[in-house]
Design an enzyme around this catalytic site. Structure first.
Site, short mmCIF file in Angstrom:
data_model
loop_
_atom_site.label_atom_id
_atom_site.label_comp_id
_atom_site.label_asym_id
_atom_site.label_seq_id
_atom_site.Cartn_x
_atom_site.Cartn_y
_atom_site.Cartn_z
N SER A 11 0.83 -1.19 0.00
CA SER A 11 0.00 0.00 0.00
C SER A 11 0.87 1.26 0.00
O SER A 11 1.69 1.43 -0.89
CB SER A 11 -0.95 -0.07 1.21
OG SER A 11 -1.95 0.89 1.14
N HIS A 67 -2.40 -1.15 -4.57
CA HIS A 67 -3.86 -1.16 -4.71
C HIS A 67 -4.38 0.27 -4.64
O HIS A 67 -3.62 1.20 -4.41
CB HIS A 67 -4.53 -2.06 -3.66
CG HIS A 67 -4.30 -1.65 -2.24
ND1 HIS A 67 -4.66 -2.43 -1.18
CD2 HIS A 67 -3.74 -0.55 -1.69
CE1 HIS A 67 -4.35 -1.83 -0.05
NE2 HIS A 67 -3.79 -0.69 -0.33
#
Length: 194
Positions: free
Chosen positions: A97, A122
């Protein structure tokens, strides 16, 4: 958390350091755990300190993090890009992330992962509650954040924006080799002595 202590022999006797302070002497910063304001402030202070000491030498940032707060992570990224010292990033374990953005934003040619590290990209996560107008404002903000993150990933990886949009639609896990092939890192670190 128990922090190990290192004892060093000097001409004036022994000196005890916590392990992180000792690593900082060698221009090594450990970014581990959740990215949040407290962690970001510590990392930023270390970056500024090392840059003020000698801005011609590399700083080595080892990353093992599940990610976290985007604004905290972007404060780290902005500081990395603001200082003159080149920042080499090394993924150990997991760079997920927001931590994957920090990894990719390291100095070009000096972004690495250890052989068994995992990189995850993501789209930003978020939520909203309240009146419809407040939810709409929050949704617009997360879409702006997603656009910014996608643009950073495209710039750092060399992938086109459509590929980034597709790959960040859901969790996209990568091995160290896959992250290298994707362009998020430049090489995989291995022990040259073995």
């Amino acid at each position: 958390m128990l922090v190990p202590t290192v004892i060093e022999q000097t001409a004036r006797g022994e000196r005890a350091y916590d392990i992180y302070s000792r690593l900082l002497k060698d221009r090594i910063i450990m970014l581990s755990g959740d990215v949040n304001d407290q962690m970001a402030n510590s990392i930023i202070a270390q970056l500024l300190f090392l840059d003020a000491q000698d801005n011609t030498k590399d700083i080595y940032m080892y990353i093992n993090s599940p990610g976290g707060v985007i604004t905290s992570g972007m404060a780290i990224v902005d500081t990395m890009n603001f200082i003159k010292s080149p920042v080499s990033t090394i993924a150990t374990g997991m760079a997920a992330s927001m931590a994957s953005i920090i990894l990719a934003e390291g100095e070009k040619g000096k972004r690495f992962a250890l052989p068994h590290a995992t990189v995850l990209i993501h789209q930003p996560l978020g939520g909203a509650q309240g009146q419809a107008t407040e939810i709409q404002i929050a949704a617009e903000e997360i879409l702006k954040t997603r656009k910014m993150i996608n643009e950073i990933l495209a710039k750092d990886s060399g992938q086109d924006i459509e590929t980034i949009k597709r790959d960040t639609e859901r969790d996209h896990y990568m091995t160290a080799q896959e992250a290298k092939d994707y362009g998020l890192i430049d090489d995989i670190m291995v022990n040259q002595n073995k």
